[in-house]
Scaffold this motif. Sequence first.
Motif, mmCIF file in Angstrom:
data_model
loop_
_atom_site.group_PDB
_atom_site.id
_atom_site.type_symbol
_atom_site.label_atom_id
_atom_site.label_comp_id
_atom_site.label_asym_id
_atom_site.label_seq_id
_atom_site.Cartn_x
_atom_site.Cartn_y
_atom_site.Cartn_z
ATOM 1 N N GLU A 552 4.520 -10.587 8.635
ATOM 2 C CA GLU A 552 5.322 -10.943 7.915
ATOM 3 C C GLU A 552 4.695 -11.154 6.460
ATOM 4 O O GLU A 552 5.052 -10.689 5.236
ATOM 5 C CB GLU A 552 6.368 -11.948 8.006
ATOM 6 C CG GLU A 552 7.278 -11.793 9.188
ATOM 7 C CD GLU A 552 8.670 -11.224 8.684
ATOM 8 O OE1 GLU A 552 8.698 -11.160 7.282
ATOM 9 O OE2 GLU A 552 9.548 -10.975 9.290
ATOM 10 N N GLU A 553 3.552 -11.820 6.462
ATOM 11 C CA GLU A 553 2.879 -12.219 5.248
ATOM 12 C C GLU A 553 2.142 -10.865 4.399
ATOM 13 O O GLU A 553 2.261 -10.631 3.342
ATOM 14 C CB GLU A 553 1.791 -13.215 5.257
ATOM 15 C CG GLU A 553 1.233 -13.628 4.185
ATOM 16 C CD GLU A 553 0.215 -14.808 4.265
ATOM 17 O OE1 GLU A 553 -0.392 -15.258 3.277
ATOM 18 O OE2 GLU A 553 0.139 -15.231 5.519
ATOM 19 N N LEU A 554 1.694 -10.039 5.668
ATOM 20 C CA LEU A 554 1.182 -8.797 4.973
ATOM 21 C C LEU A 554 2.116 -7.993 4.554
ATOM 22 O O LEU A 554 2.019 -7.223 3.523
ATOM 23 C CB LEU A 554 0.485 -8.198 6.008
ATOM 24 C CG LEU A 554 -1.074 -8.944 6.745
ATOM 25 C CD1 LEU A 554 -1.474 -8.244 7.835
ATOM 26 C CD2 LEU A 554 -1.790 -8.997 5.541
ATOM 27 N N ASP A 555 3.285 -7.950 5.116
ATOM 28 C CA ASP A 555 4.374 -6.941 4.548
ATOM 29 C C ASP A 555 5.022 -7.543 3.215
ATOM 30 O O ASP A 555 5.048 -6.806 2.376
ATOM 31 C CB ASP A 555 5.681 -7.135 5.771
ATOM 32 C CG ASP A 555 5.287 -6.179 6.798
ATOM 33 O OD1 ASP A 555 4.436 -5.788 6.918
ATOM 34 O OD2 ASP A 555 5.902 -6.674 7.957
ATOM 35 N N SER A 556 5.058 -8.810 3.086
ATOM 36 C CA SER A 556 5.162 -9.424 2.018
ATOM 37 C C SER A 556 4.042 -9.135 0.645
ATOM 38 O O SER A 556 4.552 -8.722 -0.318
ATOM 39 C CB SER A 556 5.209 -10.774 1.803
ATOM 40 O OG SER A 556 5.485 -11.512 0.645
ATOM 41 N N ALA A 559 4.802 -5.548 -0.389
ATOM 42 C CA ALA A 559 5.657 -5.418 -1.368
ATOM 43 C C ALA A 559 5.584 -5.870 -2.598
ATOM 44 O O ALA A 559 5.950 -5.167 -3.769
ATOM 45 C CB ALA A 559 7.009 -6.165 -0.572
ATOM 46 N N ILE A 560 4.655 -6.774 -2.658
ATOM 47 C CA ILE A 560 4.329 -7.345 -4.128
ATOM 48 C C ILE A 560 3.510 -6.348 -4.973
ATOM 49 O O ILE A 560 3.694 -5.862 -6.007
ATOM 50 C CB ILE A 560 3.320 -8.683 -3.828
ATOM 51 C CG1 ILE A 560 4.111 -9.736 -3.502
ATOM 52 C CG2 ILE A 560 2.753 -9.074 -5.301
ATOM 53 C CD1 ILE A 560 3.456 -11.264 -3.172
ATOM 54 N N ILE A 561 2.786 -5.737 -4.075
ATOM 55 C CA ILE A 561 1.742 -4.694 -4.655
ATOM 56 C C ILE A 561 2.642 -3.525 -5.144
ATOM 57 O O ILE A 561 2.550 -2.720 -6.372
ATOM 58 C CB ILE A 561 0.621 -4.036 -3.679
ATOM 59 C CG1 ILE A 561 -0.296 -5.158 -3.371
ATOM 60 C CG2 ILE A 561 0.097 -2.731 -4.121
ATOM 61 C CD1 ILE A 561 -1.172 -4.902 -2.241
ATOM 62 N N GLU A 562 3.756 -3.054 -4.308
ATOM 63 C CA GLU A 562 4.458 -1.947 -4.429
ATOM 64 C C GLU A 562 5.303 -2.362 -5.768
ATOM 65 O O GLU A 562 5.628 -1.489 -6.499
ATOM 66 C CB GLU A 562 5.498 -1.434 -3.331
ATOM 67 C CG GLU A 562 4.643 -1.052 -2.189
ATOM 68 C CD GLU A 562 5.263 -0.696 -0.977
ATOM 69 O OE1 GLU A 562 6.542 -1.220 -1.051
ATOM 70 O OE2 GLU A 562 4.918 -0.087 -0.181
ATOM 71 N N ARG A 563 5.921 -3.561 -5.963
ATOM 72 C CA ARG A 563 6.608 -3.889 -7.003
ATOM 73 C C ARG A 563 5.989 -4.008 -8.232
ATOM 74 O O ARG A 563 6.312 -3.546 -9.378
ATOM 75 C CB ARG A 563 7.290 -5.463 -6.768
ATOM 76 C CG ARG A 563 8.562 -5.356 -5.952
ATOM 77 C CD ARG A 563 9.209 -6.631 -5.986
ATOM 78 N NE ARG A 563 8.298 -7.732 -6.029
ATOM 79 C CZ ARG A 563 8.135 -8.376 -4.742
ATOM 80 N NH1 ARG A 563 8.923 -8.024 -3.424
ATOM 81 N NH2 ARG A 563 7.501 -9.595 -4.704
ATOM 82 N N SER A 564 4.705 -4.572 -8.210
ATOM 83 C CA SER A 564 4.052 -4.953 -9.464
ATOM 84 C C SER A 564 2.642 -4.372 -9.763
ATOM 85 O O SER A 564 2.145 -4.647 -11.011
ATOM 86 C CB SER A 564 4.047 -6.623 -9.378
ATOM 87 O OG SER A 564 5.185 -7.143 -9.129
ATOM 88 N N GLY A 565 2.506 -3.385 -8.981
ATOM 89 C CA GLY A 565 1.036 -3.006 -9.177
ATOM 90 C C GLY A 565 0.935 -1.666 -9.961
ATOM 91 O O GLY A 565 -0.222 -1.003 -10.270
ATOM 92 N N GLY A 566 2.231 -1.224 -10.647
ATOM 93 C CA GLY A 566 2.249 -0.058 -11.500
ATOM 94 C C GLY A 566 1.716 1.147 -10.848
ATOM 95 O O GLY A 566 1.212 1.973 -11.586
ATOM 96 N N GLY A 567 1.998 1.363 -9.666
ATOM 97 C CA GLY A 567 1.711 2.684 -9.023
ATOM 98 C C GLY A 567 0.162 2.537 -8.322
ATOM 99 O O GLY A 567 -0.284 3.753 -7.668
ATOM 100 N N LYS A 568 -0.724 1.494 -8.785
ATOM 101 C CA LYS A 568 -1.837 1.748 -8.314
ATOM 102 C C LYS A 568 -2.077 1.230 -6.872
ATOM 103 O O LYS A 568 -1.506 0.338 -6.254
ATOM 104 C CB LYS A 568 -2.828 0.785 -9.093
ATOM 105 C CG LYS A 568 -4.294 0.713 -8.798
ATOM 106 C CD LYS A 568 -5.219 -0.257 -9.813
ATOM 107 C CE LYS A 568 -6.661 -0.060 -9.394
ATOM 108 N NZ LYS A 568 -7.489 -0.900 -10.248
ATOM 109 N N ASN A 569 -3.197 1.773 -6.008
ATOM 110 C CA ASN A 569 -3.187 1.764 -4.516
ATOM 111 C C ASN A 569 -4.225 0.500 -4.226
ATOM 112 O O ASN A 569 -5.291 0.618 -3.960
ATOM 113 C CB ASN A 569 -3.719 3.006 -3.911
ATOM 114 C CG ASN A 569 -3.888 2.829 -2.405
ATOM 115 O OD1 ASN A 569 -3.038 2.092 -1.773
ATOM 116 N ND2 ASN A 569 -4.884 3.468 -1.790
#
Length: 769
Positions: A552-556, A559-569
């Motif tokens: 769950e924590e890794l999934d969360s 999700a943070i990276i996808e929401r706030s990372g501006g498309g950066k991997n």
Amino acid sequence: MLAAMILLGAVAVLAIQSTGIVNADFSQGMAGWPKATYGAEPSVRVDRSTPHGPALFVSASTPTDSAFGQDIRVTPGVLYKLTGWVKTQGVKPGNAQVFGTIQAQLPGGASVLATGHNHAGDTDWTKESVYFTGPGDGRARVALFLFGWGKGTGAAWFADLKLETIKPEETPMRITQEPLCPGRINRMQYGQFIEYLCDLVPSMWAEKLYDGSFAGLNPYKFRFTSETDFKEKPWYPFGQANRLKVEQEPFEIAEGTFTKHISLSEGLPCTGGIAQDGISLNKAKACKFSVSVMGHVSEMHVRLFRGTTEFASATLPVMNDWRRVSTVLIPSATTDEASISITFKGPGNVWLANASLMPVDTVGGWRKDVVKVLTELKPAVIRVGGSVLDDPNLGTFEWTDTIGNPDKRKPFHAWGGLQPTGAGLEEVVQLIQTVKAEPLICVRYEKKTPKDAANEVEYFNGSIDTPMGALRAKNGHPKPYGIKYWQVGNERGGEAYWKAVPEFCKAMLAVDPSLQLLTSFPSDELIKGSAPYVAYTSPHQYDVEDLSGSQEELDSTRAIIERSGGGKNIKVAVTEWNTTAGDVGLPRAKLWTLKNALDCSRYQNLLHRVADLVDIANRSNLTNSFCSGIIQTNRAGLFLAPTYYAQYLYANFGGTRPLKIESDLPVNLSPDVSATLSEDGKWLTVFAINESSSPVKRDMDLSAFGDGAKEAEVWTLGDTKHAGEPDAFNSFTEPDRISPTKSKFKPHGPKFTYEFPPLSLTVLRWRVK
């Protein structure tokens, strides 16, 4: 106390039921379902209008931690499937870790056996299924969470609970050549961790003296067994004590260090000095004794002995100004209980500073036996960091105090204990690179500036025509270390940190644009600001026994990276992980056990499944550290914890391509299985963990790799005594009790049955097309 942990506490709890759930459909109202609440009392009723029959309805408009539980009887070693329908409305989890879901636990919430998915906001009816194996004592608990381990607001329905047994032997698994996820398994998933914590660094350093800096010994702030924990030996007056005076004084050569001032009063000649016990010696293995000395006598005598038996001795000159003197002592016998004395004939005064008794045969000052097993472990990356870095209450570590001439370094304490001055950050980096691993350096954030971080990068990576690179060359290492991975701060968060990270990153990248930078704990605010500069964000996971919670924590984090990372991997680096960070006292011994090795192995399988997200993972800790170290040493030798062998098997035999496994059962159940393929496609490796106390048979299908199956190499990690005890462990008296055994397995064809032993990690390796 949290509701998640007191379901068996002060509330009225039903006696443990026979196998099955009492009032599983809520047709009898709330009978059999006691409630535990921390915070606001929720509204509770039975809703009889749902499509799944009567449902428990619970809601709270004020933050609450509320759950319902029922203890049941189960059959030990049998696999169970717990299902239930869940619906939520307006669930705002706040700081709750568990919400809108069902769990299987040990009675009283002592431990989570399996957990469903969290449900936030408004969700329609969802069928949750969790699988668990009946505990050895046949007791379990079914728990229903509005919120747990924290408080939130909202409403949830629970309906139509069922508990059924599953027979894994009737459920085949087919290993395919299809990739499980888009990523490759990075070997840095098998990383390790070094920090200045208790006896971690001293346990690897070859120094034989305690308190060579004469700063004074301190007990550690951590505890395992208080009766035996503090094993360091102090200096004590030795010789004609009635004429002897020993004092600690500041040492003028290097600010912050200390000296032993030894004086023998005026009068007739007498002999005295200081001594220390607990010295480990090996016959004919030379040791270099060195010390800084000043005095008003002509010579002093250093002696290794036990009782009346002398093992080695030498006489050294004493001048009336500070000199560094040394001699080589070659012991005449092997012993773990020698003493060392430093004496002179008085009357007179002698000052001693920075004493050392170091074996001549070391690896840059590190113990050869430790370096050997660390090299064999193949860790790929080793992180250097820890709480002492950013918490001044835990130590006085400054990396700049640990470079340069070891004889002039400042001593420092970490978690209370005195650290050896010779094993500084530069020596740690040298150790890491000696074992062919990548260093991952954590720079201090607390009370530091971006310029401070840039200076540290420049010291290790800058050319000799830079100020810090020139200092490194002056200290004896002109070639840059070329450290690639750097983390800003240890376990940091909050607004001030979020705002500071981009500035730290820019300063560090200005020194070396090739750096791969890591943040500390992930959050939306942190990722938004730092995404242009960082390659990784770094949660710590110290409850990996709760595999679902870790997922769950890794999934969360994803999700943070996808929401706030501006498309950066941006990738994830779990820069610290274990089954516990604390458990002070005797419970900490769980880290020594076979069960801990199996729990850590299941976490490695989880990391395989998220190889597209997690590139780096550093198990905590490497050595000693009151049970958490996978290498356990004393002055005479070492033994390897069960988890060392598990890490060894993954690092040495794991492939880079995670494969999809087709089965009607989740692949992390009975046994927990991961299949990997080597990068060249020639080796298929299956890792299987059976945590139950009974053997498990599974039908396996390798037909995706051809019509026949060749003979497999097999490694089985388990208890060589076959005692059926998950808490069995290794020790200095039984160093190999939990260790891998190697064998062969020849299936009759691509489809076969394999029996996985109880309480074991099995590694099956085939050469395939």
